[in-house]
Design an enzyme around this catalytic site. Structure first.
Site, PDB file in Angstrom:
ATOM      1  CG  LEU A 181      -1.803   1.232   1.404  1.00  0.00           C
ATOM      2  CD1 LEU A 181      -2.717   1.464   0.203  1.00  0.00           C
ATOM      3  CD2 LEU A 181      -2.621   1.101   2.694  1.00  0.00           C
TER       4      LEU A 181
ATOM      5  CB  ILE B 229      12.925   8.924   7.894  1.00  0.00           C
ATOM      6  CG1 ILE B 229      13.013  10.447   7.762  1.00  0.00           C
ATOM      7  CG2 ILE B 229      13.408   8.473   9.265  1.00  0.00           C
ATOM      8  CD1 ILE B 229      12.171  11.199   8.772  1.00  0.00           C
TER       9      ILE B 229
ATOM     10  CB  ALA C 197       0.891  -2.773  10.632  1.00  0.00           C
TER      11      ALA C 197
ATOM     12  CB  THR D 234       0.587  -7.395   8.327  1.00  0.00           C
ATOM     13  OG1 THR D 234       1.648  -7.668   7.403  1.00  0.00           O
ATOM     14  CG2 THR D 234       0.362  -5.891   8.417  1.00  0.00           C
TER      15      THR D 234
ATOM     16  CE1 TYR E  15      -1.994  -7.046  11.889  1.00  0.00           C
ATOM     17  CE2 TYR E  15      -4.029  -8.208  11.354  1.00  0.00           C
ATOM     18  CZ  TYR E  15      -3.120  -7.203  11.091  1.00  0.00           C
ATOM     19  OH  TYR E  15      -3.324  -6.366  10.021  1.00  0.00           O
TER      20      TYR E  15
ATOM     21  CE  LYS F 140      -3.454  -2.594  11.944  1.00  0.00           C
ATOM     22  NZ  LYS F 140      -2.499  -1.595  11.375  1.00  0.00           N
TER      23      LYS F 140
END
Length: 291
Positions: free
Chosen positions: A13, A47, A67, A69, A126, A130
């Site tokens: 993404l 960065i 994240a 995942t 997980y 989240k």
């Protein structure tokens, strides 16, 4: 010029969001960690580092796509998962108003087609981390975009449809769960939707942006058809035969009615998603053959 802090900039993404943001004239601070970010642009600052530690510059807005995942890895390596999905998210949310990319796995999976107002109850670690990330972002006045089964090409790990194409191209069988449903989402259209939301007049605090509800077997069959590969090699199996470490929701599909009303991006179109995925696959120099 608006400055956007983009995390996870080298992933499925994030890489597509980076391209769109630069095309639209934003200044971007792109944070990445494991994978190299092979992009140069006069409006891009890169960065590299751990989001839980690296110094984050001020920005007008953040899109937090980073994240941990890997659901099974999160279940086992809980400290690393907490660091990535909770501590890092809290740091980003405190730095700038944040659009946070979350997951269908915040839901228990008892019925599917979850709406934004439904109460989360994650069944694995997980999903729990989240959900805690969502709470941090919402408490800071940000926005949560829940999605499901994000796929693309070259995002640092092999996505499910990539594995399907590779195996079928070699004439190998693909076993896919026929009793587990989710909403697989093409990263290119998800990126367009998030970028559209960035500029939308209406931006609700919670929004579901995902593909249509499918079992993994149905999705594998659709991928095979889109690529002209042998569907008879796609074998339906019960999810409990896959020997996952972490429990998965039986049906975590998302109701996207609200997002389809607000956004013009056709993120819900499976045919378009797979056509774009195939084009991206072929553009990366992949080839497939039958048999």
């Amino acid at each position: 010029m608006v400055k956007v802090l983009l995390t996870g900039a080298a992933g499925f993404l994030g890489s597509k969001l980076l391209e769109i943001l630069l095309e639209r004239g934003y200044d971007v601070v792109a944070v990445f960690h494991v994978r190299e970010l092979g992009v140069e642009h006069p409006r891009l600052v890169k960065i590299r580092g751990d989001l839980a530690e690296v110094e984050l510059p001020p920005a007008d807005l953040a899109i937090h796509a980073a994240a941990m995942t890997d659901v099974d890895k999160c279940e086992v390596e809980r400290e690393a998962c907490w660091r990535s999905n909770v501590i890092a998210t809290r740091r980003v949310a405190r730095r700038a108003p944040t659009i946070y990319i979350s997951t269908d796995y915040v839901f228990p999976g008892d019925r599917g087609m979850y709406r934004e107002e439904d109460v989360p109850a994650p069944v694995n670690y997980y999903g729990l981390t989240k959900l805690l990330g969502e709470e941090a972002v919402l408490a800071s006045g940000g926005w949560v975009v829940r999605t499901s089964g994000v796929y693309g090409v070259g995002g640092g790990k092999r996505s499910f449809p990539e594995a399907v194409v590779e195996r079928l191209s070699r004439g190998e069988e693909v076993a896919a769960a026929a009793d587990q449903r989710y909403s697989p989402t093409y990263s290119g259209l998800l990126a367009q939707a998030v970028a559209e939301l960035l500029e939308a007049e209406e931006r609700p605090p919670l929004l579901h942006v995902a593909g249509p509800p499918l079992t993994r077997h149905q999705f594998a069959m659709a991928v095979a058809e889109a690529f002209g590969l042998p569907k008879e090699l796609v074998r339906p199996i019960p999810a409990d035969q896959l020997r996952w470490t972490a429990k998965r929701p039986r049906d975590s599909s998302l109701d996207t009615t609200a997002a389809r009303r607000i956004l013009k991006t056709p993120f819900h179109d499976l045919g378009l998603s797979l056509a774009m995925f195939k084009k991206e696959w072929e553009a990366r120099g992949h080839a497939h053959r039958v048999g």
